[in-house]
Design an enzyme around this catalytic site. Structure first.
Site, mmCIF file in Angstrom:
data_model
loop_
_atom_site.group_PDB
_atom_site.id
_atom_site.type_symbol
_atom_site.label_atom_id
_atom_site.label_comp_id
_atom_site.label_asym_id
_atom_site.label_seq_id
_atom_site.Cartn_x
_atom_site.Cartn_y
_atom_site.Cartn_z
ATOM 1 N N PHE A 244 -2.773 -28.221 21.154
ATOM 2 C CA PHE A 244 -2.694 -29.267 20.137
ATOM 3 C C PHE A 244 -1.418 -30.074 20.297
ATOM 4 C CE2 PHE A 244 -5.760 -26.323 18.528
ATOM 5 C CZ PHE A 244 -6.659 -27.092 17.811
ATOM 6 N N CYS A 245 -1.414 -31.239 19.663
ATOM 7 C CA CYS A 245 -0.288 -32.172 19.709
ATOM 8 C C CYS A 245 1.025 -31.480 19.387
ATOM 9 C CB CYS A 245 -0.534 -33.295 18.696
ATOM 10 S SG CYS A 245 0.887 -34.361 18.429
ATOM 11 N N PRO A 246 2.102 -31.713 20.121
ATOM 12 C CA PRO A 246 2.191 -32.576 21.286
ATOM 13 C C PRO A 246 2.076 -31.819 22.612
ATOM 14 C CG PRO A 246 4.405 -32.096 20.536
ATOM 15 C CD PRO A 246 3.454 -31.272 19.692
ATOM 16 N N ASP B 116 -7.666 -32.297 22.457
ATOM 17 C CA ASP B 116 -6.989 -32.718 21.232
ATOM 18 C C ASP B 116 -7.149 -34.230 21.074
ATOM 19 O OD1 ASP B 116 -5.140 -32.727 19.006
ATOM 20 O OD2 ASP B 116 -3.648 -33.491 20.420
#
Lengths: 76, 130
Positions: free
Chosen positions: A13-15, A40
Protein backbone atom coordinates in the site's frame (compact mmCIF):
# COMPACT_ATOMS: atom_id res chain seq x y z
CA UNK A 1 15.64 -1.83 -26.89
CA UNK A 2 16.50 -3.38 -23.55
CA UNK A 3 13.73 -5.06 -21.62
CA UNK A 4 11.86 -3.05 -19.02
CA UNK A 5 12.95 -3.64 -15.48
CA UNK A 6 9.96 -4.85 -13.46
CA UNK A 7 9.34 -3.32 -10.02
CA UNK A 8 6.90 -5.63 -8.25
CA UNK A 9 4.91 -3.51 -5.79
CA UNK A 10 1.88 -5.82 -5.81
CA UNK A 11 0.18 -6.21 -2.45
CA UNK A 12 1.86 -3.15 -0.96
CA UNK A 13 0.00 0.00 0.00
CA UNK A 14 0.89 3.67 -0.43
CA UNK A 15 3.65 4.75 -0.47
CA UNK A 16 5.20 1.26 -0.77
CA UNK A 17 5.16 0.94 -4.61
CA UNK A 18 6.62 4.46 -4.98
CA UNK A 19 9.42 3.70 -2.53
CA UNK A 20 10.21 0.43 -4.32
CA UNK A 21 10.35 2.34 -7.61
CA UNK A 22 12.77 4.90 -6.14
CA UNK A 23 15.06 2.13 -4.88
CA UNK A 24 15.01 0.58 -8.38
CA UNK A 25 15.72 3.94 -10.03
CA UNK A 26 18.84 4.34 -7.90
CA UNK A 27 20.37 1.29 -9.51
CA UNK A 28 19.22 2.14 -13.06
CA UNK A 29 20.86 4.13 -15.82
CA UNK A 30 19.46 7.22 -17.53
CA UNK A 31 17.34 6.03 -20.44
CA UNK A 32 16.37 2.74 -18.78
CA UNK A 33 12.69 1.84 -18.86
CA UNK A 34 10.98 0.48 -15.77
CA UNK A 35 7.51 -0.92 -15.17
CA UNK A 36 5.89 -0.78 -11.73
CA UNK A 37 3.30 -3.44 -10.94
CA UNK A 38 0.81 -2.22 -8.35
CA UNK A 39 -2.47 -3.36 -6.87
CA UNK A 40 -2.76 -0.11 -4.89
CA UNK A 41 -5.11 2.25 -6.72
CA UNK A 42 -3.66 5.35 -5.05
CA UNK A 43 -0.24 4.64 -6.51
CA UNK A 44 -1.73 4.64 -10.01
CA UNK A 45 -2.36 8.38 -9.64
CA UNK A 46 0.55 9.18 -7.36
CA UNK A 47 3.40 7.64 -9.33
CA UNK A 48 2.79 9.62 -12.56
CA UNK A 49 2.39 12.74 -10.40
CA UNK A 50 5.72 12.02 -8.71
CA UNK A 51 7.43 11.34 -12.07
CA UNK A 52 6.20 14.68 -13.37
CA UNK A 53 7.36 16.48 -10.25
CA UNK A 54 10.88 15.08 -10.12
CA UNK A 55 11.42 14.95 -13.88
CA UNK A 56 11.32 11.36 -15.10
CA UNK A 57 9.38 10.42 -18.25
CA UNK A 58 5.97 8.80 -17.73
CA UNK A 59 5.13 6.41 -20.55
CA UNK A 60 1.80 4.72 -19.83
CA UNK A 61 -0.51 2.99 -17.40
CA UNK A 62 -2.35 -0.19 -18.29
CA UNK A 63 -4.47 -2.53 -16.19
CA UNK A 64 -4.74 -6.29 -16.48
CA UNK A 65 -6.46 -8.66 -14.07
CA UNK A 66 -6.46 -6.18 -11.20
CA UNK A 67 -2.81 -5.21 -11.60
CA UNK A 68 -1.74 -1.80 -12.86
CA UNK A 69 1.41 -1.56 -14.97
CA UNK A 70 3.00 1.91 -14.85
CA UNK A 71 5.77 2.36 -17.40
CA UNK A 72 8.40 5.09 -17.23
CA UNK A 73 11.85 6.07 -18.37
CA UNK A 74 14.63 7.28 -16.08
CA UNK A 75 15.50 10.76 -17.34
CA UNK A 76 18.03 12.16 -14.89
CA UNK B 1 4.77 32.46 0.43
CA UNK B 2 5.68 29.10 -1.00
CA UNK B 3 8.35 27.05 0.68
CA UNK B 4 10.20 23.90 -0.19
CA UNK B 5 10.85 22.99 3.44
CA UNK B 6 8.60 20.72 5.47
CA UNK B 7 9.08 20.32 9.21
CA UNK B 8 7.34 17.33 10.76
CA UNK B 9 6.91 17.35 14.53
CA UNK B 10 5.97 13.91 15.85
CA UNK B 11 4.90 13.50 19.46
CA UNK B 12 2.20 10.83 19.35
CA UNK B 13 2.92 7.18 20.04
CA UNK B 14 -0.13 5.83 18.23
CA UNK B 15 0.08 3.88 15.00
CA UNK B 16 -2.15 6.06 12.83
CA UNK B 17 -0.26 9.25 13.64
CA UNK B 18 3.19 7.70 13.34
CA UNK B 19 2.17 6.18 10.01
CA UNK B 20 0.84 9.45 8.62
CA UNK B 21 3.89 11.37 9.82
CA UNK B 22 6.17 8.81 8.17
CA UNK B 23 4.20 8.99 4.92
CA UNK B 24 4.40 12.80 4.81
CA UNK B 25 8.11 12.81 5.64
CA UNK B 26 9.08 10.09 3.17
CA UNK B 27 7.00 11.22 0.20
CA UNK B 28 8.01 14.87 0.66
CA UNK B 29 11.68 13.89 0.97
CA UNK B 30 11.71 11.77 -2.19
CA UNK B 31 9.85 14.52 -4.05
CA UNK B 32 12.72 16.94 -3.63
CA UNK B 33 11.55 18.85 -0.57
CA UNK B 34 13.79 19.60 2.39
CA UNK B 35 12.41 17.58 5.27
CA UNK B 36 13.21 18.04 8.94
CA UNK B 37 11.59 15.70 11.48
CA UNK B 38 11.55 16.32 15.22
CA UNK B 39 10.79 13.28 17.39
CA UNK B 40 9.68 13.86 20.95
CA UNK B 41 7.38 12.57 23.71
CA UNK B 42 5.85 9.13 23.05
CA UNK B 43 7.06 9.06 19.45
CA UNK B 44 10.72 8.91 20.37
CA UNK B 45 10.52 5.63 22.29
CA UNK B 46 10.06 3.63 19.06
CA UNK B 47 13.46 4.84 17.87
CA UNK B 48 15.34 3.50 20.88
CA UNK B 49 17.44 0.58 19.63
CA UNK B 50 15.98 -2.78 20.55
CA UNK B 51 12.49 -1.44 21.27
CA UNK B 52 10.15 -3.79 19.43
CA UNK B 53 6.95 -2.52 21.05
CA UNK B 54 4.09 -2.27 18.57
CA UNK B 55 2.43 1.15 18.45
CA UNK B 56 -1.15 0.95 19.77
CA UNK B 57 -3.94 1.92 17.39
CA UNK B 58 -6.45 4.70 17.97
CA UNK B 59 -9.28 3.24 15.94
CA UNK B 60 -10.41 0.96 13.15
CA UNK B 61 -7.91 2.29 10.63
CA UNK B 62 -5.02 1.31 12.87
CA UNK B 63 -6.36 -2.23 13.14
CA UNK B 64 -6.63 -2.44 9.36
CA UNK B 65 -3.15 -0.99 8.82
CA UNK B 66 -1.69 -3.65 11.06
CA UNK B 67 -3.36 -6.40 9.05
CA UNK B 68 -2.43 -5.06 5.58
CA UNK B 69 0.88 -4.89 3.78
CA UNK B 70 1.50 -1.24 4.64
CA UNK B 71 5.16 -0.14 4.86
CA UNK B 72 6.17 0.11 8.54
CA UNK B 73 6.52 3.66 9.78
CA UNK B 74 10.10 3.13 10.90
CA UNK B 75 11.02 1.81 7.45
CA UNK B 76 9.46 4.90 5.86
CA UNK B 77 11.36 7.25 8.16
CA UNK B 78 14.59 5.43 7.34
CA UNK B 79 13.80 5.63 3.60
CA UNK B 80 13.08 9.36 4.00
CA UNK B 81 16.68 9.70 5.17
CA UNK B 82 18.33 7.26 2.78
CA UNK B 83 16.38 8.03 -0.39
CA UNK B 84 15.41 11.65 0.21
CA UNK B 85 18.04 13.13 2.51
CA UNK B 86 15.53 13.95 5.25
CA UNK B 87 16.99 14.80 8.63
CA UNK B 88 15.41 13.29 11.74
CA UNK B 89 16.24 14.95 15.06
CA UNK B 90 15.61 13.31 18.41
CA UNK B 91 14.44 15.78 21.06
CA UNK B 92 17.16 16.24 23.67
CA UNK B 93 14.62 16.75 26.44
CA UNK B 94 12.83 13.48 25.64
CA UNK B 95 16.20 11.70 25.57
CA UNK B 96 17.04 13.08 29.02
CA UNK B 97 13.71 11.94 30.42
CA UNK B 98 14.07 8.48 28.87
CA UNK B 99 17.69 8.29 30.02
CA UNK B 100 18.87 7.36 26.54
CA UNK B 101 22.13 8.43 24.90
CA UNK B 102 22.76 9.09 21.21
CA UNK B 103 24.21 5.61 20.64
CA UNK B 104 21.04 4.11 22.11
CA UNK B 105 18.99 5.48 19.22
CA UNK B 106 18.60 4.20 15.65
CA UNK B 107 21.67 5.15 13.63
CA UNK B 108 19.80 7.09 10.94
CA UNK B 109 18.80 9.76 13.46
CA UNK B 110 20.72 13.03 13.64
CA UNK B 111 22.31 14.37 16.81
CA UNK B 112 20.07 15.32 19.72
CA UNK B 113 18.46 18.70 19.17
CA UNK B 114 16.67 21.10 21.48
CA UNK B 115 13.36 22.71 20.65
CA UNK B 116 14.95 26.15 20.36
CA UNK B 117 17.30 25.00 17.61
CA UNK B 118 14.58 23.07 15.80
CA UNK B 119 12.17 26.02 15.85
CA UNK B 120 14.91 28.25 14.54
CA UNK B 121 15.61 25.83 11.67
CA UNK B 122 11.86 25.58 10.99
CA UNK B 123 11.15 29.31 10.71
CA UNK B 124 11.05 29.32 6.91
CA UNK B 125 9.21 26.02 6.48
CA UNK B 126 5.76 24.51 6.81
CA UNK B 127 5.20 22.78 10.13
CA UNK B 128 3.17 19.59 10.29
CA UNK B 129 2.39 18.18 13.72
CA UNK B 130 1.39 14.62 14.54
Amino acid sequence: MAERKIVDGRGSFCPGPLMELIVALKSSQIGDELEVLSTDKGSVNDIPEWLNKVGHAYISTTEAEGVWHIALRKSK
Amino acid sequence: MSTNKICVVVVSGTLERLQMAAMVASVAAVSGQDVLVFLSMNALTYFVKGNTTKAPHEGEMGVLIASHKVPEFKTLFEQAVELGDAKIFPCSMAMDILGVEQDGLEKYLEKATGLTKFLHDATDGQIWTF
